[in-house]
Scaffold this active site. Structure first.
Site, PDB file in Angstrom:
ATOM      1  N   CYS A 151     -34.145 -63.416  45.275  1.00  0.00           N
ATOM      2  CA  CYS A 151     -34.095 -64.923  45.897  1.00  0.00           C
ATOM      3  C   CYS A 151     -34.313 -65.888  44.949  1.00  0.00           C
ATOM      4  O   CYS A 151     -34.261 -67.286  45.184  1.00  0.00           O
ATOM      5  CB  CYS A 151     -34.911 -65.076  47.029  1.00  0.00           C
ATOM      6  SG  CYS A 151     -36.775 -64.697  46.507  1.00  0.00           S
TER       7      CYS A 151
ATOM      8  N   CYS B 230     -42.155 -59.636  46.751  1.00  0.00           N
ATOM      9  CA  CYS B 230     -42.033 -61.288  46.923  1.00  0.00           C
ATOM     10  C   CYS B 230     -42.078 -61.809  48.412  1.00  0.00           C
ATOM     11  O   CYS B 230     -41.741 -61.190  49.394  1.00  0.00           O
ATOM     12  CB  CYS B 230     -40.425 -61.509  46.616  1.00  0.00           C
ATOM     13  SG  CYS B 230     -39.938 -63.222  46.465  1.00  0.00           S
TER      14      CYS B 230
ATOM     15  N   CYS C   8     -48.233 -54.739  37.715  1.00  0.00           N
ATOM     16  CA  CYS C   8     -47.224 -53.625  36.985  1.00  0.00           C
ATOM     17  C   CYS C   8     -45.929 -54.084  37.854  1.00  0.00           C
ATOM     18  O   CYS C   8     -45.641 -53.417  38.846  1.00  0.00           O
ATOM     19  CB  CYS C   8     -48.073 -52.516  37.152  1.00  0.00           C
ATOM     20  SG  CYS C   8     -46.802 -51.196  36.260  1.00  0.00           S
TER      21      CYS C   8
END
Length: 143
Positions: free
Chosen positions: A58, A104, A128
């Site tokens: 996105c 996200c 990570c």
């Protein structure tokens, strides 16, 4: 671990067919099915250029190069996200371990995991992150 059973609704709703067309197979498997790219194979593992790392799904800005460090783990590592609102954290009990998955917060794409073994002079955290979950936008140091 697949996102198929998640109950959280993210602001950006993804169309699976469009994602399969737009993303590489690795990007799709990492972001949509929580796969992990092999250590030391990711495009951004050793990137040192100044810039912003964005979600490959996105385009939400997630990490800045100033928070990146060499952890030796084989994946890009950051001691903090761009801000506290771009990341969603979930307990991940897959593979016989208990870890904290990082997604996200705009689209729910799997990014990687966060561990408490980062630089002690910063946050003490190590985000990570799979290179396959990121796009890098180069920027001059002074921006």
């Amino acid at each position: 671990m697949s996102h198929d059973s998640d109950d959280k609704t993210y602001p950006y709703q993804k169309d699976d067919a469009e994602l399969r067309r737009r993303l590489t197979p690795m990007q799709y498997e990492v972001t949509q099915h929580a796969a992990t790219e092999r250590a030391f194979t990711g495009e951004y593992t050793d990137t040192e250029d100044a810039g912003i790392y964005k979600c490959v799904v996105c385009s939400t800005p997630l990490f800045e190069s100033g928070a990146k460090f060499h952890s030796g783990c084989g994946w890009p590592s950051y001691f903090k996200p761009l801000n506290g609102e771009v990341i969603d954290e979930k307990i991940d009990r897959s593979h016989g371990m208990v870890r904290v998955e990082v997604r996200c917060n705009h689209c729910g794409a799997h990014l990687g995991h966060v561990f408490e073994d980062g630089p002690r002079d910063q946050t003490g955290l190590r985000y990570c992150i799979n290179s396959a979950a990121l796009n890098f936008e180069s920027r001059p140091e002074n921006e």
